[in-house]
Design a protein around this motif. Structure first.
Motif, PDB file in Angstrom:
ATOM      1  N   GLU A 189       0.389  -1.179  -0.023  1.00 49.90           N
ATOM      2  CA  GLU A 189      -0.019  -0.117  -0.054  1.00 49.90           C
ATOM      3  C   GLU A 189       1.259   1.181   0.097  1.00 49.90           C
ATOM      4  O   GLU A 189       2.199   1.202   1.099  1.00 49.90           O
ATOM      5  CB  GLU A 189      -1.231   0.175   1.639  1.00 49.90           C
ATOM      6  CG  GLU A 189      -1.385   1.238   1.793  1.00 49.90           C
ATOM      7  CD  GLU A 189      -2.470   1.036   2.614  1.00 49.90           C
ATOM      8  OE1 GLU A 189      -2.797   1.997   3.404  1.00 49.90           O
ATOM      9  OE2 GLU A 189      -3.217  -0.066   2.680  1.00 49.90           O
TER      10      GLU A 189
ATOM     11  N   ARG B 267      -7.105   1.774  -4.362  1.00 54.80           N
ATOM     12  CA  ARG B 267      -5.877   1.752  -3.147  1.00 54.80           C
ATOM     13  C   ARG B 267      -5.823  -0.043  -3.541  1.00 54.80           C
ATOM     14  O   ARG B 267      -6.677  -1.433  -3.915  1.00 54.80           O
ATOM     15  CB  ARG B 267      -7.283   1.619  -1.852  1.00 54.80           C
ATOM     16  CG  ARG B 267      -5.968   1.276  -0.521  1.00 54.80           C
ATOM     17  CD  ARG B 267      -7.229   1.784   0.357  1.00 54.80           C
ATOM     18  NE  ARG B 267      -6.360   1.052   1.694  1.00 54.80           N
ATOM     19  CZ  ARG B 267      -5.906   1.421   2.708  1.00 54.80           C
ATOM     20  NH1 ARG B 267      -7.307   2.180   3.459  1.00 54.80           N
ATOM     21  NH2 ARG B 267      -5.792   0.442   4.268  1.00 54.80           N
TER      22      ARG B 267
ATOM     23  N   ASN C 125      -5.248  -4.211  -2.599  1.00 53.84           N
ATOM     24  CA  ASN C 125      -5.623  -5.023  -2.447  1.00 53.84           C
ATOM     25  C   ASN C 125      -5.271  -6.121  -1.220  1.00 53.84           C
ATOM     26  O   ASN C 125      -5.627  -6.653  -0.220  1.00 53.84           O
ATOM     27  CB  ASN C 125      -6.380  -6.118  -2.945  1.00 53.84           C
ATOM     28  CG  ASN C 125      -5.771  -7.242  -3.529  1.00 53.84           C
ATOM     29  OD1 ASN C 125      -4.675  -6.182  -3.791  1.00 53.84           O
ATOM     30  ND2 ASN C 125      -6.363  -7.880  -3.974  1.00 53.84           N
TER      31      ASN C 125
ATOM     32  N   VAL D 196      -8.129  -8.381  -0.147  1.00 46.74           N
ATOM     33  CA  VAL D 196      -9.648  -7.298   0.696  1.00 46.74           C
ATOM     34  C   VAL D 196      -9.838  -7.361  -0.549  1.00 46.74           C
ATOM     35  O   VAL D 196      -9.560  -6.778  -1.772  1.00 46.74           O
ATOM     36  CB  VAL D 196      -9.265  -6.171   1.348  1.00 46.74           C
ATOM     37  CG1 VAL D 196     -10.165  -5.670   1.190  1.00 46.74           C
ATOM     38  CG2 VAL D 196      -8.255  -5.717   2.435  1.00 46.74           C
TER      39      VAL D 196
ATOM     40  N   GLU E  51     -13.685  -6.103  -3.252  1.00 46.51           N
ATOM     41  CA  GLU E  51     -13.853  -4.671  -3.955  1.00 46.51           C
ATOM     42  C   GLU E  51     -14.980  -4.425  -3.156  1.00 46.51           C
ATOM     43  O   GLU E  51     -14.894  -3.514  -2.926  1.00 46.51           O
ATOM     44  CB  GLU E  51     -13.948  -4.665  -5.180  1.00 46.51           C
ATOM     45  CG  GLU E  51     -15.501  -6.058  -5.959  1.00 46.51           C
ATOM     46  CD  GLU E  51     -15.631  -7.057  -5.938  1.00 46.51           C
ATOM     47  OE1 GLU E  51     -16.010  -7.739  -6.307  1.00 46.51           O
ATOM     48  OE2 GLU E  51     -14.660  -7.902  -4.989  1.00 46.51           O
TER      49      GLU E  51
ATOM     50  N   SER F 205     -13.234  -3.474  -0.010  1.00 49.32           N
ATOM     51  CA  SER F 205     -12.919  -1.951  -0.208  1.00 49.32           C
ATOM     52  C   SER F 205     -13.926  -0.399   0.264  1.00 49.32           C
ATOM     53  O   SER F 205     -13.577   0.316   0.678  1.00 49.32           O
ATOM     54  CB  SER F 205     -11.915  -2.143  -1.119  1.00 49.32           C
ATOM     55  OG  SER F 205     -11.490  -0.567  -1.922  1.00 49.32           O
TER      56      SER F 205
ATOM     57  N   LYS G 267     -14.964   0.331   2.910  1.00 50.70           N
ATOM     58  CA  LYS G 267     -14.364   1.545   3.622  1.00 50.70           C
ATOM     59  C   LYS G 267     -14.392   2.386   3.287  1.00 50.70           C
ATOM     60  O   LYS G 267     -14.900   3.664   4.358  1.00 50.70           O
ATOM     61  CB  LYS G 267     -12.580   1.455   3.524  1.00 50.70           C
ATOM     62  CG  LYS G 267     -12.165  -0.112   3.596  1.00 50.70           C
ATOM     63  CD  LYS G 267     -10.936  -0.072   3.149  1.00 50.70           C
ATOM     64  CE  LYS G 267     -10.031  -1.563   3.847  1.00 50.70           C
ATOM     65  NZ  LYS G 267     -10.047  -1.446   5.384  1.00 50.70           N
TER      66      LYS G 267
ATOM     67  N   SER H   8     -18.077  -0.360  -9.091  1.00 57.07           N
ATOM     68  CA  SER H   8     -16.342  -1.144  -8.122  1.00 57.07           C
ATOM     69  C   SER H   8     -15.825  -2.334  -9.613  1.00 57.07           C
ATOM     70  O   SER H   8     -16.943  -2.601  -9.448  1.00 57.07           O
ATOM     71  CB  SER H   8     -17.109  -2.383  -6.730  1.00 57.07           C
ATOM     72  OG  SER H   8     -17.010  -0.857  -6.162  1.00 57.07           O
TER      73      SER H   8
ATOM     74  N   ASN I 266      -7.668  -2.156  -5.869  1.00 56.57           N
ATOM     75  CA  ASN I 266      -9.985  -1.873  -5.868  1.00 56.57           C
ATOM     76  C   ASN I 266     -10.009  -0.655  -6.648  1.00 56.57           C
ATOM     77  O   ASN I 266      -9.379  -0.179  -5.987  1.00 56.57           O
ATOM     78  CB  ASN I 266     -10.210  -2.566  -5.023  1.00 56.57           C
ATOM     79  CG  ASN I 266     -10.511  -4.015  -4.121  1.00 56.57           C
ATOM     80  OD1 ASN I 266     -10.430  -5.051  -4.904  1.00 56.57           O
ATOM     81  ND2 ASN I 266      -9.571  -4.111  -3.345  1.00 56.57           N
TER      82      ASN I 266
END
Length: 589
Positions: free
Chosen positions: A67, A154, A156, A166, A168, A171, A174, A185, A207
């Motif tokens: 990330e 971002r 995943n 993670v 979609e 995500s 969030k 998405s 995602n």
């Protein structure tokens, strides 16, 4: 309204300056302030008076981190009369020389409702600081259509061979938890960043979500970054792919880990966890040899601390369609059953470490063994160790408590490499031989014409031999050998050497030593150590008063590969000084 933003920016600068001063006082003199500088220009013709705010970020986009991490950022209102330059400061301690850093920027306009709307963004990677890049970069911003929706992405958090990351849906949650509407998405991967294919490392999967443009600044606060407007057909920095179905079934298993890590080899060498036995929960384990094998995967939710032995309960989840060379199982921590700390002063030995540019590093007065920080004992020259490359050493670390280790000794191992080719002139034999060759006999022990010549010293010399000398070679044959292979059958390996008018057969180890005479050339050393059962190789050597020190590898072709430091005397006697490494595997030839 622009006057309001000027006042707001002045207040932010004053407040942040006060915070910086306070932080510097707390940090002391060890935090060296550095900066990345540059200018902002626009690809397209733009009235600078229409731009209300420019935001510039210094980010760590290393794949291993999975990330992008914002190191620092600056915001300013563009200057209509001068270059729009920026200066992002940071502490030197925030920079890892092995990581990747870049500068990204966005520009905004105020709409009729006084909301900031994204109008321009960087569409390529502007790398800085590490990997040969400088602290100065000039950035070009491309326009994005001012529409109602904007795409953000971002990482995943997926891990190669182990964890799909993670979804979609997770995500998007969030964003919605922050009050940001998600209109659509999808999934994809970053196309302008490369990643090493190695199980356990992070990935470039992302995602992607369509959100209200006025919510972009809020999305950025939780790690999302702008891609471009949804209506833009060109996707220059990512590729969309189908999202995966993450519905899977898990089971549990016990794992036992020793208090240290082991060097493991993949695309790059690194330190891996070590697993004791293949299944510590197996009731038959007590009847087996204890095996300490590298654990190439990672355990999600588990943070290893050096000097601590663990017994864990983990979830195992099958990975659908794993790569041929990767794990088919994802590991997640269920619970830590036992955590036992070593006593201070415990030694951890690494008998054989091959050094590359990344084995030992130093930054901000801290030494690293791969990614493991360590301290250096007062009488140990760690700086010299960092400068070594393409050589090998043995190491001893000592446990200091609280997960910290200290290097208390290291010794350089032989590092001379053998020549890639060997000729007759590289041997100092016991007589004036003009040519010799090594043969593999046939299993039926037929005549010499059925044998196979596997090495010649030299092929060029063979082409100059007379018919009489060739006849001598052809007539030489034996049913014996100084070594046997062709398992499970028996094929003798033997040599035939040629004097001016005589051939000599070498088919026992005693005759090999007599033929070579004193072991006084690297070619003789390498050839002598190649004799024996299994697959043998000699990687490095050095001369000493007794003959040669060499690093010798013996693979028994059925479960074990042993690396040894050996002393080879001029008489041909071989003495094992130290076993450097033992590798276990699960196949036989």
């Amino acid at each position: 309204m622009k006057f309001f933003y000027k006042i707001l920016l002045i207040m932010i600068v004053i407040l942040s300056q006060g915070c910086d001063d306070e932080l510097e006082e707390i940090a002391g003199e060890d935090n060296t302030k550095m900066s990345v500088t540059g200018t902002i220009t626009f690809y397209d013709a733009v009235d600078i008076n229409d731009i209300s705010l420019i935001n510039v970020k210094l980010i760590d986009y290393s794949i291993a981190d999975r990330e992008a991490v914002v190191i620092n950022s600056v915001e300013f209102e563009p200057d209509t009369t001068a270059d729009n330059s920026f200066n992002i400061t940071f502490d030197e301690s925030q920079i890892n020389p092995s990581n990747l850093y870049a500068v990204s920027a966005t520009a905004y306009q105020l709409n009729s409702s006084n909301d900031l709307i994204l109008t321009h963004s960087t569409m390529e990677t502007y790398s800085v600081i590490t990997n040969g890049f400088t602290h100065q970069v000039d950035i070009n911003l491309s326009s994005v259509s001012i529409e109602q929706h904007t795409l953000v992405y971002r990482n995943n958090d997926s891990i190669q061979c182990e964890y799909d990351g993670v979804t979609e849906i997770e995500s998007a949650k969030k964003l919605t938890d922050l009050g940001i509407n998600v209109h659509d998405s999808s999934c994809g991967y970053l196309s302008d960043i490369s990643v090493a294919a190695l199980c356990g490392l992070g990935n470039i999967d992302i995602n992607i979500h369509s959100i209200d443009s006025i919510k972009l600044k809020e999305a950025e606060t939780i790690g999302f970054m702008p891609v471009m407007n949804v209506d833009t057909s060109e996707k220059t920095n990512y590729v969309e792919v189908d999202c995966k179905d993450s519905t899977v079934q898990s089971k549990t298993k016990l794992m036992e880990l020793p208090p240290y890590k082991k060097i493991c080899t993949g695309v790059i060498d690194t330190l891996c966890l070590v697993q004791i036995n293949q299944d510590p929960n197996d009731p038959n384990t007590s009847d087996k040899e204890t095996i300490y094998s590298p654990f190439y995967s990672s355990i999600a939710g588990f943070d290893f601390v050096w000097g601590h032995s663990y017994k864990l309960s983990v979830y195992l989840t099958d990975i659908e369609n794993p790569p041929a060379d990767g794990s088919s199982i994802k590991y997640d921590l269920k619970s830590i059953i036992q955590d036992v700390e070593d006593v201070v002063g415990t030694d951890y030995e690494y008998s054989f470490v091959e050094i590359t540019d990344f084995t030992f590093t130093e930054r901000t007065d801290v030494y690293y063994f791969y990614q493991q920080p360590f301290q250096c004992a007062e009488d140990i020259d760690c700086s010299a160790l960092v400068k070594l490359n393409k050589s090998s050493v043995s190491l001893t670390f000592e446990y200091m408590g609280d997960g910290n280790i200290m290097l208390v000794s290291w010794q350089a191992l032989p590092q001379n490499e053998f020549s890639a080719t060997t000729n007759l002139s590289d041997f100092n034999l016991n007589d004036s031989y003009i040519y010799w060759e090594i043969r593999r006999g046939n299993m039926s022990h037929q005549d010499a014409s059925e044998d196979t010549v596997i090495i010649q010293y030299d092929a060029q010399i063979y082409d100059t031999l007379t018919p009489e000398q060739l006849t001598l070679l052809s007539a030489a044959d034996t049913d014996s050998g100084f070594e046997y292979n062709c398992q499970p059958g028996i094929c003798p390996l033997y040599a035939v050497a040629l004097l001016e008018n005589t051939s000599v057969i070498i088919d026992s180890k005693s005759e090999v030593l007599n033929f070579l005479g004193e072991i006084d050339t690297p070619a003789e050393l390498k050839w002598l150590l190649s004799i024996g059962s299994g697959a043998r190789s000699t990687t490095f050597y050095e001369t000493n008063d007794l003959g040669y020190l060499a690093i010798h590898v013996i693979n028994d072709l059925c479960g074990t590969s042993t690396t040894q430091l050996v002393q080879v005397y001029v008489s041909g006697t071989v003495e094992v000084i130290k076993t450097l490494a033992v590798e276990k595997f699960e196949w036989c030839v």
